[in-house]
Design a protein around this motif. Structure first.
Motif: not given
Length: 70
Positions: A15-23, A48-49
């Motif tokens: 998993i390369v992105a986290n909850e709350g991260q903007s993508v 945002t995730i």
């Protein structure tokens, strides 16, 4: 909200992105491993995730929801 779905069956390798991260549109979120190949799963829209629905090591089937982006 958009649901990020698995394009094929396999294991969640990373998993390369986290909850709350903007993508951004096209940014890799999760990498699946299937038949010894790494398959990146990218965001289909910017946002945002909100929630990751899998953990590293989980097995997923094609069409399973991996994350929710808002």
């Amino acid at each position: 909200m958009a649901e990020l779905k698995a394009s094929m069956a396999g294991s969640v390798w990373k998993i390369v992105a986290n909850e709350g991260q903007s993508v951004t549109d096209g940014q890799d979120i999760i990498i699946l491993e299937s038949m010894k190949m790494e398959i990146p799963i990218a965001a289909e829209e910017a946002g945002t995730i909100k929630e990751l629905k899998v953990n590293e090591g989980d097995f997923v089937n094609e069409g399973d929801v991996l994350a929710v982006i808002e």
